[in-house]
Design a protein around this motif. Sequence first.
Motif, mmCIF file in Angstrom:
data_model
loop_
_atom_site.group_PDB
_atom_site.id
_atom_site.type_symbol
_atom_site.label_atom_id
_atom_site.label_comp_id
_atom_site.label_asym_id
_atom_site.label_seq_id
_atom_site.Cartn_x
_atom_site.Cartn_y
_atom_site.Cartn_z
ATOM 1 N N GLY A 110 0.381 -6.234 2.961
ATOM 2 C CA GLY A 110 1.796 -6.365 3.305
ATOM 3 C C GLY A 110 2.707 -6.251 2.097
ATOM 4 O O GLY A 110 2.291 -6.469 0.962
ATOM 5 N N VAL A 111 3.934 -5.898 2.352
ATOM 6 C CA VAL A 111 4.946 -5.743 1.303
ATOM 7 C C VAL A 111 5.486 -7.119 0.923
ATOM 8 O O VAL A 111 5.879 -7.893 1.785
ATOM 9 N N THR A 112 5.488 -7.414 -0.371
ATOM 10 C CA THR A 112 6.061 -8.673 -0.851
ATOM 11 C C THR A 112 7.375 -8.464 -1.586
ATOM 12 O O THR A 112 8.084 -9.426 -1.854
ATOM 13 N N GLY A 113 7.688 -7.214 -1.916
ATOM 14 C CA GLY A 113 8.951 -6.934 -2.575
ATOM 15 C C GLY A 113 9.237 -5.450 -2.616
ATOM 16 O O GLY A 113 8.316 -4.627 -2.592
ATOM 17 N N PHE A 114 10.517 -5.123 -2.658
ATOM 18 C CA PHE A 114 10.946 -3.727 -2.763
ATOM 19 C C PHE A 114 12.215 -3.675 -3.591
ATOM 20 O O PHE A 114 13.077 -4.539 -3.462
ATOM 21 N N GLU A 115 12.311 -2.655 -4.443
ATOM 22 C CA GLU A 115 13.506 -2.482 -5.255
ATOM 23 C C GLU A 115 13.756 -0.994 -5.458
ATOM 24 O O GLU A 115 12.813 -0.233 -5.667
ATOM 25 N N VAL A 116 15.002 -0.604 -5.377
ATOM 26 C CA VAL A 116 15.395 0.777 -5.668
ATOM 27 C C VAL A 116 16.518 0.739 -6.689
ATOM 28 O O VAL A 116 17.480 -0.006 -6.530
ATOM 29 N N THR A 117 16.362 1.491 -7.769
ATOM 30 C CA THR A 117 17.410 1.638 -8.769
ATOM 31 C C THR A 117 17.525 3.121 -9.088
ATOM 32 O O THR A 117 16.554 3.858 -8.986
ATOM 33 N N LEU A 118 18.722 3.542 -9.461
ATOM 34 C CA LEU A 118 18.881 4.952 -9.778
ATOM 35 C C LEU A 118 19.972 5.164 -10.804
ATOM 36 O O LEU A 118 20.832 4.309 -11.027
ATOM 37 N N ASP A 119 19.880 6.308 -11.450
ATOM 38 C CA ASP A 119 20.927 6.793 -12.335
ATOM 39 C C ASP A 119 21.108 8.277 -12.038
ATOM 40 O O ASP A 119 20.602 8.762 -11.028
ATOM 41 N N ASP A 120 21.798 8.999 -12.894
ATOM 42 C CA ASP A 120 22.047 10.423 -12.631
ATOM 43 C C ASP A 120 20.785 11.279 -12.688
ATOM 44 O O ASP A 120 20.762 12.390 -12.170
ATOM 45 N N GLN A 121 19.740 10.784 -13.323
ATOM 46 C CA GLN A 121 18.541 11.578 -13.544
ATOM 47 C C GLN A 121 17.393 11.288 -12.580
ATOM 48 O O GLN A 121 16.586 12.156 -12.307
ATOM 49 N N GLU A 122 17.306 10.025 -12.100
ATOM 50 C CA GLU A 122 16.111 9.636 -11.365
ATOM 51 C C GLU A 122 16.372 8.456 -10.443
ATOM 52 O O GLU A 122 17.347 7.728 -10.610
ATOM 53 N N VAL A 123 15.458 8.301 -9.501
ATOM 54 C CA VAL A 123 15.445 7.112 -8.644
ATOM 55 C C VAL A 123 14.113 6.410 -8.900
ATOM 56 O O VAL A 123 13.061 7.038 -8.944
ATOM 57 N N ARG A 124 14.188 5.113 -9.129
ATOM 58 C CA ARG A 124 13.013 4.290 -9.425
ATOM 59 C C ARG A 124 12.740 3.406 -8.204
ATOM 60 O O ARG A 124 13.586 2.618 -7.807
ATOM 61 N N LEU A 125 11.553 3.575 -7.623
ATOM 62 C CA LEU A 125 11.166 2.862 -6.408
ATOM 63 C C LEU A 125 10.007 1.924 -6.739
ATOM 64 O O LEU A 125 8.978 2.369 -7.240
ATOM 65 N N SER A 126 10.180 0.634 -6.475
ATOM 66 C CA SER A 126 9.129 -0.346 -6.748
ATOM 67 C C SER A 126 8.760 -1.062 -5.460
ATOM 68 O O SER A 126 9.628 -1.596 -4.773
ATOM 69 N N VAL A 127 7.461 -1.075 -5.157
ATOM 70 C CA VAL A 127 6.941 -1.767 -3.985
ATOM 71 C C VAL A 127 5.842 -2.716 -4.462
ATOM 72 O O VAL A 127 4.930 -2.303 -5.173
ATOM 73 N N SER A 128 5.957 -3.982 -4.072
ATOM 74 C CA SER A 128 4.945 -4.984 -4.410
ATOM 75 C C SER A 128 4.181 -5.368 -3.153
ATOM 76 O O SER A 128 4.730 -5.350 -2.050
ATOM 77 N N ASP A 129 2.886 -5.729 -3.351
ATOM 78 C CA ASP A 129 2.069 -6.183 -2.227
ATOM 79 C C ASP A 129 1.136 -7.298 -2.680
ATOM 80 O O ASP A 129 1.165 -7.708 -3.835
ATOM 81 N N HIS A 130 0.300 -7.773 -1.768
ATOM 82 C CA HIS A 130 -0.593 -8.905 -2.020
ATOM 83 C C HIS A 130 -1.881 -8.534 -2.756
ATOM 84 O O HIS A 130 -2.540 -9.403 -3.308
ATOM 85 N N SER A 131 -2.271 -7.284 -2.742
ATOM 86 C CA SER A 131 -3.569 -6.861 -3.264
ATOM 87 C C SER A 131 -3.511 -6.553 -4.756
ATOM 88 O O SER A 131 -2.516 -6.039 -5.257
ATOM 89 N N GLN A 132 -4.610 -6.844 -5.443
ATOM 90 C CA GLN A 132 -4.714 -6.472 -6.853
ATOM 91 C C GLN A 132 -5.502 -5.175 -7.032
ATOM 92 O O GLN A 132 -5.662 -4.703 -8.149
ATOM 93 N N GLU A 133 -5.966 -4.601 -5.931
ATOM 94 C CA GLU A 133 -6.705 -3.341 -6.018
ATOM 95 C C GLU A 133 -5.747 -2.184 -6.236
ATOM 96 O O GLU A 133 -4.721 -2.086 -5.568
ATOM 97 N N PHE A 134 -6.117 -1.322 -7.171
ATOM 98 C CA PHE A 134 -5.298 -0.150 -7.462
ATOM 99 C C PHE A 134 -5.570 0.930 -6.424
ATOM 100 O O PHE A 134 -6.691 1.025 -5.910
ATOM 101 N N PRO A 135 -4.569 1.736 -6.130
ATOM 102 C CA PRO A 135 -4.786 2.826 -5.152
ATOM 103 C C PRO A 135 -5.774 3.851 -5.703
ATOM 104 O O PRO A 135 -5.898 4.030 -6.912
#
Length: 153
Positions: free
Chosen positions: A78-103
Amino acid sequence: MLREHRTSVTGASTVPSRPTPSPSGPRSPAEVREEVRYALAQARRSRRREALGGDDIIGDALLVASELTTNAMLHGGGVTGFEVTLDDQEVRLSVSDHSQEFPRPAQHADERGFMRPGGHGWPIVCRLARDITISELRTGGKRITAVVPLTRR
């Protein structure tokens, strides 16, 4: 019966209404996409439209946000956090979850050679993002941050 649909031709862009985020984080990829759309619309109101990429590039950002969220829901507890930030060059998307396993990429063929459904989300994120960071969280779980450029490479 013929139905008619009319749109305004004033040239003003429509800004989506501010989504009401759940206190526990987004409950679906659709909620995350709305957060990204809202952030981009707010930025477009205060900057030149061209500085924030075309619709195809914005579509890339929406797809990455959706795939990260879906993966957190399917594989990360499940999702524990989400954040979106951007500037003129890029959009930064962060999603947090409960698992410590890497994709990791899924195998697309089973032992008999038949294609299995699913397993395409992580490769899509890796293809569309310029930079991906995976961080372990002190409280447990992980945060994946993907940076999507708002201009073509």
